[in-house]
Motif scaffolding. Structure first.
Motif, PDB file in Angstrom:
ATOM      1  N   LEU A  25      23.956  -5.061  -8.239  1.00 24.18           N
ATOM      2  CA  LEU A  25      22.578  -4.691  -8.561  1.00 24.18           C
ATOM      3  C   LEU A  25      22.237  -3.336  -7.949  1.00 24.18           C
ATOM      4  CD1 LEU A  25      20.839  -8.093  -7.725  1.00 24.18           C
ATOM      5  CD2 LEU A  25      21.296  -7.201 -10.010  1.00 24.18           C
ATOM      6  N   PRO A  26      21.743  -2.388  -8.746  1.00 25.61           N
ATOM      7  CA  PRO A  26      21.290  -1.125  -8.165  1.00 25.61           C
ATOM      8  C   PRO A  26      20.077  -1.358  -7.266  1.00 25.61           C
ATOM      9  CG  PRO A  26      21.557  -0.940 -10.560  1.00 25.61           C
ATOM     10  CD  PRO A  26      21.628  -2.402 -10.221  1.00 25.61           C
ATOM     11  N   ILE A  27      20.060  -0.702  -6.121  1.00 22.55           N
ATOM     12  CA  ILE A  27      18.951  -0.794  -5.177  1.00 22.55           C
ATOM     13  C   ILE A  27      18.227   0.547  -5.174  1.00 22.55           C
ATOM     14  CG2 ILE A  27      18.284  -1.186  -2.773  1.00 22.55           C
ATOM     15  CD1 ILE A  27      21.093  -2.618  -2.490  1.00 22.55           C
ATOM     16  N   ALA A  28      16.912   0.510  -5.332  1.00 20.92           N
ATOM     17  CA  ALA A  28      16.101   1.718  -5.294  1.00 20.92           C
ATOM     18  C   ALA A  28      14.834   1.419  -4.510  1.00 20.92           C
ATOM     19  CB  ALA A  28      15.793   2.195  -6.715  1.00 20.92           C
ATOM     20  N   GLY A  74       1.560   2.588   1.547  1.00 13.07           N
ATOM     21  CA  GLY A  74       1.879   3.177   2.834  1.00 13.07           C
ATOM     22  C   GLY A  74       3.254   3.819   2.889  1.00 13.07           C
ATOM     23  N   GLN A  75       4.212   3.188   2.207  1.00 11.06           N
ATOM     24  CA  GLN A  75       5.593   3.656   2.224  1.00 11.06           C
ATOM     25  C   GLN A  75       6.311   3.043   1.041  1.00 11.06           C
ATOM     26  OE1 GLN A  75       6.171   1.835   6.011  1.00 11.06           O
ATOM     27  NE2 GLN A  75       7.380   0.148   5.177  1.00 11.06           N
ATOM     28  N   PRO A  76       7.442   3.615   0.627  1.00 11.00           N
ATOM     29  CA  PRO A  76       8.218   3.007  -0.468  1.00 11.00           C
ATOM     30  C   PRO A  76       8.722   1.621  -0.085  1.00 11.00           C
ATOM     31  CG  PRO A  76       8.854   5.297  -0.148  1.00 11.00           C
ATOM     32  CD  PRO A  76       7.972   4.928   1.030  1.00 11.00           C
ATOM     33  N   ALA A  77       8.966   0.804  -1.106  1.00 15.57           N
ATOM     34  CA  ALA A  77       9.454  -0.567  -0.909  1.00 15.57           C
ATOM     35  C   ALA A  77      10.776  -0.734  -1.642  1.00 15.57           C
ATOM     36  CB  ALA A  77       8.434  -1.575  -1.427  1.00 15.57           C
ATOM     37  N   ALA A  78      11.720  -1.428  -1.021  1.00 18.84           N
ATOM     38  CA  ALA A  78      13.045  -1.626  -1.609  1.00 18.84           C
ATOM     39  C   ALA A  78      12.977  -2.629  -2.757  1.00 18.84           C
ATOM     40  CB  ALA A  78      14.024  -2.117  -0.549  1.00 18.84           C
ATOM     41  N   VAL A  79      13.680  -2.311  -3.853  1.00 18.13           N
ATOM     42  CA  VAL A  79      13.720  -3.204  -5.014  1.00 18.13           C
ATOM     43  C   VAL A  79      15.125  -3.205  -5.613  1.00 18.13           C
ATOM     44  CG1 VAL A  79      11.291  -2.933  -5.643  1.00 18.13           C
ATOM     45  CG2 VAL A  79      13.001  -1.363  -6.614  1.00 18.13           C
ATOM     46  N   PHE A  80      15.436  -4.295  -6.304  1.00 19.37           N
ATOM     47  CA  PHE A  80      16.611  -4.340  -7.172  1.00 19.37           C
ATOM     48  C   PHE A  80      16.175  -3.926  -8.570  1.00 19.37           C
ATOM     49  CE2 PHE A  80      17.930  -7.781  -4.121  1.00 19.37           C
ATOM     50  CZ  PHE A  80      18.980  -7.075  -3.556  1.00 19.37           C
ATOM     51  N   VAL A  81      16.976  -3.109  -9.219  1.00 15.59           N
ATOM     52  CA  VAL A  81      16.699  -2.683 -10.587  1.00 15.59           C
ATOM     53  C   VAL A  81      17.395  -3.662 -11.533  1.00 15.59           C
ATOM     54  CG1 VAL A  81      16.838  -0.801 -12.268  1.00 15.59           C
ATOM     55  CG2 VAL A  81      16.592  -0.281  -9.827  1.00 15.59           C
ATOM     56  N   LEU A  82      16.604  -4.388 -12.318  1.00 14.17           N
ATOM     57  CA  LEU A  82      17.142  -5.432 -13.197  1.00 14.17           C
ATOM     58  C   LEU A  82      17.125  -5.046 -14.665  1.00 14.17           C
ATOM     59  CD1 LEU A  82      15.403  -8.575 -11.621  1.00 14.17           C
ATOM     60  CD2 LEU A  82      17.560  -7.478 -10.961  1.00 14.17           C
ATOM     61  N   GLY A  83      16.456  -3.961 -15.013  1.00  9.56           N
ATOM     62  CA  GLY A  83      16.370  -3.558 -16.408  1.00  9.56           C
ATOM     63  C   GLY A  83      16.137  -2.071 -16.525  1.00  9.56           C
ATOM     64  N   LEU A  84      16.392  -1.534 -17.713  1.00 12.00           N
ATOM     65  CA  LEU A  84      16.284  -0.101 -17.935  1.00 12.00           C
ATOM     66  C   LEU A  84      14.937   0.318 -18.498  1.00 12.00           C
ATOM     67  CD1 LEU A  84      19.861   0.563 -19.388  1.00 12.00           C
ATOM     68  CD2 LEU A  84      19.041   0.919 -17.053  1.00 12.00           C
ATOM     69  N   GLU A  85      14.058  -0.652 -18.735  1.00 11.75           N
ATOM     70  CA  GLU A  85      12.722  -0.338 -19.231  1.00 11.75           C
ATOM     71  C   GLU A  85      11.777  -1.469 -18.852  1.00 11.75           C
ATOM     72  OE1 GLU A  85      13.087   0.163 -23.432  1.00 11.75           O
ATOM     73  OE2 GLU A  85      14.455  -1.530 -23.618  1.00 11.75           O
ATOM     74  N   PRO A  86      10.478  -1.190 -18.780  1.00 14.45           N
ATOM     75  CA  PRO A  86       9.507  -2.234 -18.407  1.00 14.45           C
ATOM     76  C   PRO A  86       9.616  -3.456 -19.319  1.00 14.45           C
ATOM     77  CG  PRO A  86       8.462  -0.083 -18.384  1.00 14.45           C
ATOM     78  CD  PRO A  86       9.822   0.120 -18.990  1.00 14.45           C
ATOM     79  N   GLY A  87       9.509  -4.639 -18.711  1.00 21.55           N
ATOM     80  CA  GLY A  87       9.568  -5.884 -19.473  1.00 21.55           C
ATOM     81  C   GLY A  87      10.961  -6.347 -19.798  1.00 21.55           C
ATOM     82  N   SER A  88      11.978  -5.645 -19.289  1.00 20.32           N
ATOM     83  CA  SER A  88      13.364  -5.984 -19.607  1.00 20.32           C
ATOM     84  C   SER A  88      14.115  -6.426 -18.359  1.00 20.32           C
ATOM     85  CB  SER A  88      14.075  -4.771 -20.217  1.00 20.32           C
ATOM     86  OG  SER A  88      15.471  -4.985 -20.317  1.00 20.32           O
ATOM     87  N   ASN A  89      14.473  -7.701 -18.305  1.00 20.49           N
ATOM     88  CA  ASN A  89      15.327  -8.231 -17.241  1.00 20.49           C
ATOM     89  C   ASN A  89      16.667  -8.568 -17.878  1.00 20.49           C
ATOM     90  OD1 ASN A  89      16.688  -9.742 -15.300  1.00 20.49           O
ATOM     91  ND2 ASN A  89      14.826 -10.719 -14.545  1.00 20.49           N
ATOM     92  N   LEU A  90      17.667  -7.762 -17.588  1.00 19.47           N
ATOM     93  CA  LEU A  90      18.967  -7.913 -18.236  1.00 19.47           C
ATOM     94  C   LEU A  90      19.838  -9.000 -17.615  1.00 19.47           C
ATOM     95  CD1 LEU A  90      19.773  -4.112 -18.688  1.00 19.47           C
ATOM     96  CD2 LEU A  90      19.069  -5.727 -20.457  1.00 19.47           C
ATOM     97  N   ALA A 142      25.754   3.275  -2.255  1.00 18.06           N
ATOM     98  CA  ALA A 142      26.871   2.694  -3.005  1.00 18.06           C
ATOM     99  C   ALA A 142      26.380   1.859  -4.177  1.00 18.06           C
ATOM    100  CB  ALA A 142      27.736   1.842  -2.078  1.00 18.06           C
ATOM    101  N   SER A 143      25.227   1.200  -4.024  1.00 15.77           N
ATOM    102  CA  SER A 143      24.713   0.326  -5.087  1.00 15.77           C
ATOM    103  C   SER A 143      24.355   1.078  -6.361  1.00 15.77           C
ATOM    104  CB  SER A 143      23.475  -0.435  -4.589  1.00 15.77           C
ATOM    105  OG  SER A 143      22.312   0.375  -4.635  1.00 15.77           O
ATOM    106  N   LEU A 144      24.093   2.360  -6.261  1.00 17.00           N
ATOM    107  CA  LEU A 144      23.713   3.127  -7.450  1.00 17.00           C
ATOM    108  C   LEU A 144      24.859   3.197  -8.456  1.00 17.00           C
ATOM    109  CD1 LEU A 144      21.648   5.989  -5.770  1.00 17.00           C
ATOM    110  CD2 LEU A 144      20.827   3.879  -6.838  1.00 17.00           C
TER     111      LEU A 144
END
Length: 244
Positions: A53-56, A62-78, A223-225
């Motif tokens: 899973l890509p991590i971004a 207040g500050q950025p928050a860590a997330v897993f990227v699950l899709g390439l567009e809003p509403g899309s969980n691949l 590395a996750s990217l």
């Protein structure tokens, strides 16, 4: 306060009020995450997830928050199949703990809470949360441990993100993923850790990151990217299946 992602009606878990409550949803099935292309991530799981899973980082108040990227567009969980089962090799802890969550009460110990609006909960089918005597069942005991561990990891992740921001290590980026059917797809509005900024850190800052044990998650994120390519492949396979 605004409810966390997916949660709608959070109340303290109570052995009287919820005596007959049951969990009917099967493990590894997450219908509530169908439209989520991001879910929160904590540093403790970066190592296990980074190959899958890509991590971004998402901008925050207040500050950025860590997330897993699950899709390439809003509403899309691949990572969800047609039956809402998880198709990936790693399941984010944020999903695994739902519908439970730790609630902070001023002057008291944190409470285990539950989202009463969860469709997986009911009073007819599934495993009971409590016994007839009001004792916690295996589901509640497991949830209590998972939520407590997640809370500690989330607090550490907040400190991680605050430290990176203080050191100026975040960089606004557009993630690019090449797909055979739609060409170059991009994900906007994210931050990643700037490798060049890491290289420019002075000895004292590197020592600080080492003492806080933040060097490893920095490189695990970077590395996750590489998993973006797998995300693009997953998207292409889904598009091909839809067209068939």
């Amino acid at each position: 306060m605004k409810n966390p992602l997916f949660y709608k009606k959070v109340v303290p878990l109570d052995h009287v009020r919820h005596r007959d409550l049951r969990m009917a949803r099967k493990a590894n099935v997450f219908p509530f995450a169908r439209g989520a292309n991001f879910v929160p991530a904590v540093v403790d799981e970066f190592g296990a997830a980074m190959a899958h899973l890509p991590i971004a980082f998402l901008p925050g108040a207040g500050q950025p928050a860590a997330v897993f990227v699950l899709g390439l567009e809003p509403g899309s969980n691949l990572f969800l199949e047609a039956d809402d089962s998880w198709a990936g090799r790693y399941v984010p802890a944020y999903l695994r703990r739902y519908p439970f969550i730790v609630g902070d009460v001023k002057g008291r110990e944190p409470l285990l809470c539950v989202d009463e609006a969860d469709d997986g909960l009911g009073r007819k089918d599934g495993e009971r949360l409590f016994s007839d005597a009001g004792e916690s069942g295996p589901l509640v005991k497991q949830a209590r441990d998972l939520c407590a561990n997640y809370k500690r990891a989330a607090d550490r992740t907040d400190e991680f993100c605050a430290t990176l921001q203080k050191l100026g290590l975040f960089s606004s980026v557009t993630l690019n993923a090449q797909t055979p059917d739609r060409g170059n797809m991009v994900v906007h509005g994210l931050f990643t850790i700037d490798e060049a900024a890491v290289d420019r850190l002075g000895a004292d800052d590197v020592k600080l990151l080492h003492e806080k044990r933040f060097l490893k998650p920095i490189f695990q994120h970077i590395a996750s990217l590489g998993a973006l390519a797998k995300l693009a492949d997953r998207n292409a396979a889904r598009q091909k299946a839809s067209a068939a």
